[in-house]
Design a protein around this motif. Structure first.
Motif, short mmCIF file in Angstrom:
data_model
loop_
_atom_site.label_atom_id
_atom_site.label_comp_id
_atom_site.label_asym_id
_atom_site.label_seq_id
_atom_site.Cartn_x
_atom_site.Cartn_y
_atom_site.Cartn_z
N MET A 51 0.86 -1.20 0.00
CA MET A 51 0.00 0.00 0.00
C MET A 51 0.89 1.23 0.00
O MET A 51 2.00 1.21 0.54
CB MET A 51 -0.93 0.00 1.22
CG MET A 51 -0.22 0.02 2.55
SD MET A 51 -1.41 -0.08 3.91
CE MET A 51 -0.31 0.01 5.34
N ASN A 52 0.41 2.29 -0.64
CA ASN A 52 1.16 3.53 -0.67
C ASN A 52 1.24 4.14 0.72
O ASN A 52 0.30 4.04 1.51
CB ASN A 52 0.51 4.53 -1.63
CG ASN A 52 0.50 4.04 -3.07
OD1 ASN A 52 1.26 3.14 -3.44
ND2 ASN A 52 -0.34 4.64 -3.89
N ARG A 53 2.36 4.81 1.01
CA ARG A 53 2.56 5.44 2.31
C ARG A 53 3.03 6.87 2.08
O ARG A 53 3.98 7.10 1.33
CB ARG A 53 3.56 4.64 3.14
CG ARG A 53 3.05 3.24 3.39
CD ARG A 53 4.12 2.28 3.88
NE ARG A 53 4.48 2.50 5.26
CZ ARG A 53 5.15 1.60 5.99
NH1 ARG A 53 5.52 0.44 5.44
NH2 ARG A 53 5.47 1.86 7.25
N ASP A 72 5.56 4.64 -2.77
CA ASP A 72 4.51 3.78 -3.31
C ASP A 72 4.61 2.37 -2.74
O ASP A 72 5.63 1.99 -2.14
CB ASP A 72 4.59 3.72 -4.83
CG ASP A 72 4.18 5.02 -5.50
OD1 ASP A 72 3.52 5.84 -4.84
OD2 ASP A 72 4.54 5.22 -6.68
N ALA A 73 3.58 1.58 -2.94
CA ALA A 73 3.54 0.20 -2.46
C ALA A 73 4.71 -0.60 -3.02
O ALA A 73 5.02 -0.53 -4.22
CB ALA A 73 2.22 -0.46 -2.88
N ASN A 93 -10.27 2.13 10.40
CA ASN A 93 -9.41 1.84 9.25
C ASN A 93 -8.07 2.58 9.37
O ASN A 93 -7.02 2.05 8.99
CB ASN A 93 -10.11 2.21 7.95
CG ASN A 93 -11.21 1.23 7.58
OD1 ASN A 93 -11.21 0.08 8.03
ND2 ASN A 93 -12.16 1.68 6.78
N THR A 138 -4.48 0.62 9.51
CA THR A 138 -3.39 0.97 8.59
C THR A 138 -2.16 1.39 9.37
O THR A 138 -1.03 0.99 9.05
CB THR A 138 -3.84 2.10 7.64
OG1 THR A 138 -4.94 1.65 6.86
CG2 THR A 138 -2.70 2.52 6.72
N GLU A 172 1.62 -0.29 9.42
CA GLU A 172 2.82 0.49 9.09
C GLU A 172 3.88 0.38 10.19
O GLU A 172 5.07 0.22 9.89
CB GLU A 172 2.45 1.94 8.83
CG GLU A 172 1.65 2.12 7.54
CD GLU A 172 1.14 3.53 7.35
OE1 GLU A 172 0.68 3.84 6.23
OE2 GLU A 172 1.18 4.33 8.32
#
Length: 411
Positions: free
Chosen positions: A34-36, A87-88, A392, A396, A400
């Protein structure tokens, strides 16, 4: 708005603008699918300056992969911190070199408020918090946990709230009006200065009392919470523009047979984050003990909690101090990087005021170690319309911190 010039040096901004083109590349790898974006990474100052062959008084600039300058801060523990976007399952390079950094707005700030019973209050662009101090403890009031101030703007607001709330001239006028029997006028003036009312940027509408409040941690002795009281000593270690860090030391606790257990907390809040990273340690504890991060459950919303030991978070949708007022919902939560032994609801034998108990995330604490977890809040009037949005966010966040960005410093 406070502004901070990180450092100054005779070097033009731009990757090619310095006569000394030596630079250090920092590669950031995202191991998740997943994008961070906006996470703060830490790079040792000594490692960077050594590679750049710079004295510790020199100044640097940080650039992203598109040669855009990135704000940064030098922290008390000798780190260069800056926000990144990756990005992911990708790797992105940032560059650090000698140069003149730009001035940036300070969006993270806090201090002690001796004028308000030694509160320590701090905020970033997303939320604001308070820890109660020794002057409050001396009054006999029991307020064990963290308090939450809601925000609905990026700008710093806490300093102005305290100034308004504690304005001596207004307080004197209110007393004068009440003495003259002008109750309505007194109440209107009271409302106009109160930080318990939203004047356009948020408010104090969260109840703590003799509970863990919005995410305080505590040791457990035979399942009973050993409540910490107000802090004894404090030291502000970082104060913006991107990170606030405070160290709190507490009076000795009795935990089973140990009568001199001293708790220390290091609380850290970064720009853009709803949650405070908190590192807790207990000196003079002779044996392992369960430790919990907790959120108080109030009677107006007795079942508005969520928890998952597997996903590493606990959450509660708090109804605010007046559930019938238009105060929205204060979302509180905690995230745990290490596996939890248990997540559960633990109710009091009988209600304490309007508090019914806590939702707890519990793990085991080993003597002479650190317990690291994250706690914080969101508001239904600032980015979290419903509990699902907040939950959510916590899921997330937990993913992370359990799979942190990998930082590699290259030549």
């Amino acid at each position: 708005m406070k502004k901070t010039l990180f450092v100054a040096a005779a070097c033009a901004v731009g990757l090619c603008g310095c006569s000394d083109s030596q630079s250090v590349t920092v590669s950031i790898t995202n191991p998740l699918g997943m994008n961070r974006s906006g996470e703060m990474v830490e790079v040792p100052v000594e490692q960077v300056f050594k590679k750049l062959n710079l004295p510790d008084t020199a100044q640097v600039v940080v650039y992203d992969s598109k040669a855009q300058e990135v704000p940064y801060q030098l922290t008390y523990d000798d780190k260069i911190i800056f926000p990144v976007a990756v990005d992911a399952n990708a790797t992105v390079d940032y560059t650090i070199q000698k140069g003149t950094p730009s001035i940036v707005n300070t969006l993270v700030y806090g201090r002690q408020y001796p004028e308000r019973l030694d509160d320590i209050a701090w905020e970033n662009d997303r939320a604001a918090y308070r820890a109660y101090g020794p002057a409050l403890q001396r009054t006999g009031e029991k307020a064990y946990g963290y308090d939450v101030f809601t925000k609905s703007v990026e700008e710093l607001v806490v300093e102005d709230r305290y100034k308004m709330e504690l304005d001596s001239a207004s307080r004197a006028k209110i007393a004068e009006l009440r003495k003259a029997g002008k109750k309505e006028e007194a109440q209107n003036l009271q409302n106009s200065i109160s930080y318990h009312i939203d004047h356009g940027n948020g408010m104090d509408c969260y109840a703590v009392g003799p509970t863990l409040g919005g995410g305080t941690s505590a040791l457990l002795a035979d399942s009973a919470i050993v409540y910490p009281y107000c802090y004894k000593d404090y030291e502000i270690l970082d104060n913006g523009p991107l990170r606030f860090t405070v160290k709190l030391t507490f009076n000795p606790l009795t935990v089973k047979n140990d009568t001199n257990v001293v708790e220390t907390r290091i609380i850290q809040l970064d720009k853009g984050s709803q949650l405070n990273k908190t590192t807790v340690s207990y000196a003079n504890l002779s044996q392992p003990a369960p430790v919990a991060g907790g959120l108080v459950i109030h009677a107006a919303s007795p079942e508005a909690y969520t928890y998952s030991a597997e996903d590493g978070y606990i959450a509660y949708a708090d109804p605010t101090t007046n559930a019938k007022a238009d105060n929205g919902t204060v979302y509180v939560g905690a995230v745990f990087p290490a596996p939890l032994a248990e997540a559960k609801v633990q109710l009091f034998e009988k209600p304490v005021g309007d508090a019914l108990g806590h939702v707890l995330g519990i793990t085991n604490y080993e003597p002479n170690s650190d317990f690291v977890y994250y706690w914080g809040s969101g508001w239904s009037k600032y980015g979290f319309e419903k509990a699902e949005d907040w939950n959510n966010y916590l899921k997330t966040y937990a993913a992370e911190v359990r799979s942190p960005l990998v930082v590699t410093v290259k030549d």
